[in-house]
Scaffold this active site. Structure first.
Site, mmCIF file in Angstrom:
data_model
loop_
_atom_site.group_PDB
_atom_site.id
_atom_site.type_symbol
_atom_site.label_atom_id
_atom_site.label_comp_id
_atom_site.label_asym_id
_atom_site.label_seq_id
_atom_site.Cartn_x
_atom_site.Cartn_y
_atom_site.Cartn_z
ATOM 1 N N HIS A 146 16.955 44.505 -8.651
ATOM 2 C CA HIS A 146 16.581 43.685 -9.807
ATOM 3 C C HIS A 146 16.386 42.247 -9.351
ATOM 4 O O HIS A 146 16.606 41.902 -8.192
ATOM 5 C CB HIS A 146 17.641 43.760 -10.906
ATOM 6 C CG HIS A 146 18.878 42.959 -10.634
ATOM 7 N ND1 HIS A 146 19.468 42.165 -11.578
ATOM 8 C CD2 HIS A 146 19.636 42.816 -9.515
ATOM 9 C CE1 HIS A 146 20.544 41.583 -11.066
ATOM 10 N NE2 HIS A 146 20.669 41.973 -9.832
ATOM 11 N N CYS A 189 19.629 34.997 -6.769
ATOM 12 C CA CYS A 189 19.362 36.198 -7.576
ATOM 13 C C CYS A 189 18.030 36.142 -8.319
ATOM 14 O O CYS A 189 17.636 37.110 -8.965
ATOM 15 C CB CYS A 189 20.499 36.461 -8.553
ATOM 16 S SG CYS A 189 22.034 36.883 -7.690
ATOM 17 N N HIS A 244 16.407 41.775 -5.166
ATOM 18 C CA HIS A 244 17.515 42.188 -4.301
ATOM 19 C C HIS A 244 18.166 43.421 -4.916
ATOM 20 O O HIS A 244 17.847 43.811 -6.036
ATOM 21 C CB HIS A 244 18.545 41.059 -4.144
ATOM 22 C CG HIS A 244 19.213 40.664 -5.423
ATOM 23 N ND1 HIS A 244 18.585 39.908 -6.395
ATOM 24 C CD2 HIS A 244 20.450 40.940 -5.902
ATOM 25 C CE1 HIS A 244 19.410 39.731 -7.414
ATOM 26 N NE2 HIS A 244 20.553 40.356 -7.144
ATOM 27 N N HIS A 282 21.815 46.137 -5.325
ATOM 28 C CA HIS A 282 23.267 46.265 -5.359
ATOM 29 C C HIS A 282 23.646 47.737 -5.350
ATOM 30 O O HIS A 282 22.885 48.582 -5.817
ATOM 31 C CB HIS A 282 23.860 45.689 -6.656
ATOM 32 C CG HIS A 282 23.627 44.246 -6.860
ATOM 33 N ND1 HIS A 282 24.331 43.267 -6.201
ATOM 34 C CD2 HIS A 282 22.762 43.599 -7.694
ATOM 35 C CE1 HIS A 282 23.911 42.083 -6.613
ATOM 36 N NE2 HIS A 282 22.960 42.259 -7.517
ATOM 37 N N ASP A 313 19.519 54.860 -11.167
ATOM 38 C CA ASP A 313 19.740 54.986 -9.724
ATOM 39 C C ASP A 313 18.439 54.871 -8.945
ATOM 40 O O ASP A 313 17.456 55.546 -9.255
ATOM 41 C CB ASP A 313 20.424 56.317 -9.409
ATOM 42 C CG ASP A 313 20.935 56.383 -7.986
ATOM 43 O OD1 ASP A 313 21.468 55.364 -7.501
ATOM 44 O OD2 ASP A 313 20.802 57.447 -7.361
ATOM 45 N N HIS A 314 18.435 53.998 -7.953
ATOM 46 C CA HIS A 314 17.279 53.745 -7.090
ATOM 47 C C HIS A 314 16.043 53.353 -7.890
ATOM 48 O O HIS A 314 14.935 53.789 -7.600
ATOM 49 C CB HIS A 314 17.010 54.939 -6.162
ATOM 50 C CG HIS A 314 18.012 55.023 -5.064
ATOM 51 N ND1 HIS A 314 19.249 55.604 -5.247
ATOM 52 C CD2 HIS A 314 17.979 54.574 -3.795
ATOM 53 C CE1 HIS A 314 19.935 55.519 -4.117
ATOM 54 N NE2 HIS A 314 19.195 54.889 -3.220
ATOM 55 N N GLU A 355 28.977 44.362 -9.935
ATOM 56 C CA GLU A 355 27.710 44.116 -9.268
ATOM 57 C C GLU A 355 27.946 44.007 -7.754
ATOM 58 O O GLU A 355 27.099 44.397 -6.961
ATOM 59 C CB GLU A 355 27.109 42.823 -9.821
ATOM 60 C CG GLU A 355 25.653 42.653 -9.490
ATOM 61 C CD GLU A 355 25.052 41.474 -10.215
ATOM 62 O OE1 GLU A 355 24.486 41.685 -11.299
ATOM 63 O OE2 GLU A 355 25.150 40.352 -9.682
#
Length: 155
Positions: free
Chosen positions: A41, A50, A54, A56, A93-94, A141
């Site tokens: 995100h 941010c 990037h 997490h 996810d991903h 996060e």
């Protein structure tokens, strides 16, 4: 120090313990399960690292509560895992969160409210009239940075 004693036989339902004894109490008990998912995100209108794309490995800690059923269980941990995977992980996810979440800045503070709303709806459908409810949700996060919500704050 005493040595560990291996039981000579396993307890047998119906002869060593009655089915009526499996439910020891009728109190509300909280159970907690942790999950992870990976996603990318960036933040809008933010002056810092941010603002760049990037990723997490997010960790979600979900606590639900309810009264135990006839075998002494509030909810099966496997059911919680399936619920989380169906409602949250399958969707995030991903993924690039800015595309798959509703229009919002993808801060942990915004994301956790969306997760709460989605999980609460799914839990209501799962539990029906059993009274299982979401009590606390924490979204990490990073290993040292998280946002959290509690039931009382959502009213």
């Amino acid at each position: 120090m005493s040595a560990y004693k291996i039981p000579s036989r396993l307890q047998v339902l119906g002869s060593d313990i009655d089915r009526s004894q499996l439910k020891y109490h009728d109190r509300r008990v909280a159970v907690t399960k942790e999950f992870t998912f990976d996603a990318a995100h960036h933040l809008h209108a933010y002056d810092g690292k941010c603002a760049n794309l990037h990723g997490h490995t997010y960790k979600v800690v979900m606590t639900v509560s309810g009264r135990v059923n006839e075998i002494g269980m509030v909810v099966d941990f496997g059911d919680l895992k399936r619920l989380f995977e169906d409602v949250i992980k399958r969707r995030l996810d991903h993924q690039y969160l800015n595309e798959v979440l509703p229009p919002m800045n993808t801060t942990a503070e915004n994301m956790i409210v969306w997760m709460w709303e989605e999980l609460e709806r799914a839990l209501e459908a799962y539990a029906g009239d059993r009274g299982v409810r979401l009590e606390r949700l924490v979204l990490y996060e990073t290993p040292t940075s998280s946002a959290s919500l509690e039931r009382a704050w959502m009213s």
